[in-house]
Structure formats: C-alpha cells, structure tokens
Motif scaffolding. Sequence first.
Motif, short mmCIF file in Angstrom:
data_model
loop_
_atom_site.label_atom_id
_atom_site.label_comp_id
_atom_site.label_asym_id
_atom_site.label_seq_id
_atom_site.Cartn_x
_atom_site.Cartn_y
_atom_site.Cartn_z
N LEU A 101 47.23 32.80 44.00
CA LEU A 101 46.29 33.70 43.27
C LEU A 101 46.51 33.62 41.71
O LEU A 101 47.46 33.94 41.32
N THR A 102 45.31 33.04 41.21
CA THR A 102 45.26 33.18 39.63
C THR A 102 44.26 33.89 39.20
O THR A 102 43.27 33.77 39.89
N GLY A 103 44.03 33.82 37.96
CA GLY A 103 43.04 34.57 37.25
C GLY A 103 43.72 35.19 35.87
O GLY A 103 44.78 35.39 35.71
N PRO A 104 43.02 35.40 35.06
CA PRO A 104 43.40 35.89 33.49
C PRO A 104 44.02 37.47 33.63
O PRO A 104 43.62 38.13 34.70
N SER A 105 45.01 37.53 33.00
CA SER A 105 45.62 38.94 32.96
C SER A 105 44.64 39.99 32.66
O SER A 105 43.47 39.82 32.14
N PHE A 122 40.89 31.67 42.63
CA PHE A 122 40.97 31.98 41.23
C PHE A 122 40.17 33.41 41.03
O PHE A 122 38.96 33.25 41.61
N ILE A 123 40.51 34.25 40.46
CA ILE A 123 39.71 35.65 40.42
C ILE A 123 39.32 35.69 38.94
O ILE A 123 39.86 35.51 37.87
N LEU A 124 37.91 35.92 39.08
CA LEU A 124 37.07 36.03 37.73
C LEU A 124 36.62 37.33 37.40
O LEU A 124 36.54 38.30 38.29
N PRO A 125 36.57 37.75 36.16
CA PRO A 125 36.24 39.14 35.75
C PRO A 125 34.67 38.96 35.82
O PRO A 125 34.04 37.98 35.71
N PRO A 126 33.91 40.43 35.80
CA PRO A 126 32.63 40.28 35.65
C PRO A 126 32.05 39.59 34.42
O PRO A 126 30.93 38.92 34.34
N SER A 127 32.70 39.88 33.49
CA SER A 127 32.18 39.39 32.04
C SER A 127 33.70 39.38 31.08
O SER A 127 34.71 40.20 31.40
N MET A 128 33.66 39.06 29.98
CA MET A 128 34.75 38.90 28.92
C MET A 128 34.96 40.49 28.15
O MET A 128 35.98 40.88 28.25
N VAL A 164 34.76 36.75 42.19
CA VAL A 164 34.50 37.69 40.98
C VAL A 164 34.82 39.06 41.35
O VAL A 164 34.40 39.59 42.48
N ASN A 165 35.82 39.49 40.63
CA ASN A 165 36.44 41.10 40.83
C ASN A 165 35.40 42.09 40.12
O ASN A 165 35.68 42.61 39.12
N ASP A 166 34.23 42.10 40.47
CA ASP A 166 33.23 43.04 40.09
C ASP A 166 33.29 44.32 41.11
O ASP A 166 33.87 45.51 40.44
N ASP A 167 33.11 44.27 42.24
CA ASP A 167 33.34 45.44 43.10
C ASP A 167 34.61 45.00 43.82
O ASP A 167 34.65 44.11 44.41
N PHE A 168 35.49 46.21 43.83
CA PHE A 168 36.93 45.80 44.30
C PHE A 168 36.92 45.49 45.87
O PHE A 168 37.68 44.47 46.19
N LEU A 190 38.15 42.10 47.55
CA LEU A 190 39.35 42.14 48.61
C LEU A 190 38.85 41.46 49.86
O LEU A 190 39.98 40.54 50.42
N HIS A 191 37.72 41.84 50.40
CA HIS A 191 37.15 41.26 51.63
C HIS A 191 37.31 39.70 51.43
O HIS A 191 37.43 38.76 52.50
N ALA A 192 36.62 39.13 50.15
CA ALA A 192 36.44 37.66 49.94
C ALA A 192 37.91 37.07 50.22
O ALA A 192 38.08 35.81 50.81
N ILE A 193 39.11 37.88 49.31
CA ILE A 193 40.36 37.18 49.57
C ILE A 193 40.86 37.30 51.09
O ILE A 193 41.62 36.19 51.39
#
Length: 199
Positions: free
Chosen positions: A25-29, A136-142, A182-186, A190-193
């Motif tokens: 499980l990776t993604g930006p801090s 890979f977990i992405l944020p909704p935006s920078m 994309v981790n927009d809605d938690f 979580l369901h996708a993971i």
Amino acid sequence: MMQLITTKSGGITKECPPVGKLIILTGPSGVGKGTLMRSLLQRHPQLHYSVSVTTRSPRPGEINGKDYYFVSRREVEQLVAAGELLEWAEFAGNYYGTPKEAVMNQIRSGKKVILEIELKGARQIRASYPNALSIFILPPSMSELEKRIRSRAQDSDEAIARRLRHAQEEISAADEFDIRIVNDDFESALHAIEAAVLS
Ligand code: 5GP
C-alpha cells in the motif's frame, strides 16, 4: 499450509510469495494510508500489518513495536548489511525498512501481509516479488493533500515542505501500480481497498 514458491535468479534462490499474499500500500505522505490501514485491520484481523523500522522520532501517541520499531541509523545499517530487510529507503531524512523474517513467517503461516511503504521501497518489492499486489492511494487534489499534511501539525515546516515535494514525485508514479484508489470519500476508498485485498 501455504508454501512459498522458490525461484532462482542469477544463482540466488529467493522466496516468492504466492499471488496476492504480499500487498503493498503506497501513496504520498498525508494521503490517509495510515487511517485506511487501521480501519482495514480492525475489520479484518486476519490480515497482518508489517511493522517497519524507522529512524524518525516517535510522534505523540505512537508506540514502539506497534506503529514502528524506533531505531538508530546504525541499527538500520546493520540490518541492511545482514540482509534482514525486505526493502528499505531513505525518506524525508530518515531511514524506513521492512523486517524480512516477520513478513516471511506470516506468509508461510498462510496470512496476507500488508506493507504500508513509500515509493522507492514499493519499487524494490515489485522488482523482487512480482507476485505482490500493489495499491496506490491518491489524494483528490494536491491542495487537499497539502491541507491534510498541515492539519496534522506534527512536523516542522521544513519537514512539511519536503513531504510535499516527495508527494508530487510519488503521485507521478501511480501508473506503475496494479490498482489506484482516490481517497476522496473515506468509506468508498476503504471498500475499494477491501475488494482488492480480499479478492
Ligand atoms: P511517516 O514518517 O509519515 O510515518 O512515514 C513516511 C513514509 O514512509 C510513508 O510514506 C510511509 O508509508 C513510509 N514507510 C513506512 N514504513 C516504511 C518501510 O518500511 N519502508 C519504506 N520504504 N517506506 C516506509
């Protein structure tokens, strides 16, 4: 009992976990990997979380042996020299690494093991263990990511700036991963993971 598949590459025999047993499980801090991970483990205690070693200082509330093993640089260097880390990387001025034996023991006993790690370590795992499932977990935006990192208020301004620089670099590598969420809605994230990990 689940067996590890043994392959030979370049004369070196290495253990290769069966497909889907090792999960990265990776993604930006600041993207929320840690929170997603904790909820995933609460709901599915059969999954094993690999506790990493790190040279960074514990944050308030972090427990040695549960969140991380907090160690010195020298200890990490010794673990690297002894071949006891599955992967390791320097991130934002600190070393992070995955203890190998614990992971392999859990996989041998039939468990799925999740590594929550940054990009360089994920690349090492993908190269050594091509059967690993990578997410890979992405944020909704920078801008949302920056807000989340700042709201933690646990790191210095310099550390925050470094994390944001790394984040941009990491996000541009998202396409290398098997699954991107994309981790927009938690709850949806979580369901996708869950769907990916438990399939
Ligand atoms: P933090 O200091 O915020 O806990 O973690 C910083 C970054 O290091 C995060 O992206 C986290 O996923 C990553 N990380 C944690 N443990 C490991 C590890 O064992 N190996 C690698 N390569 N990265 C790790």
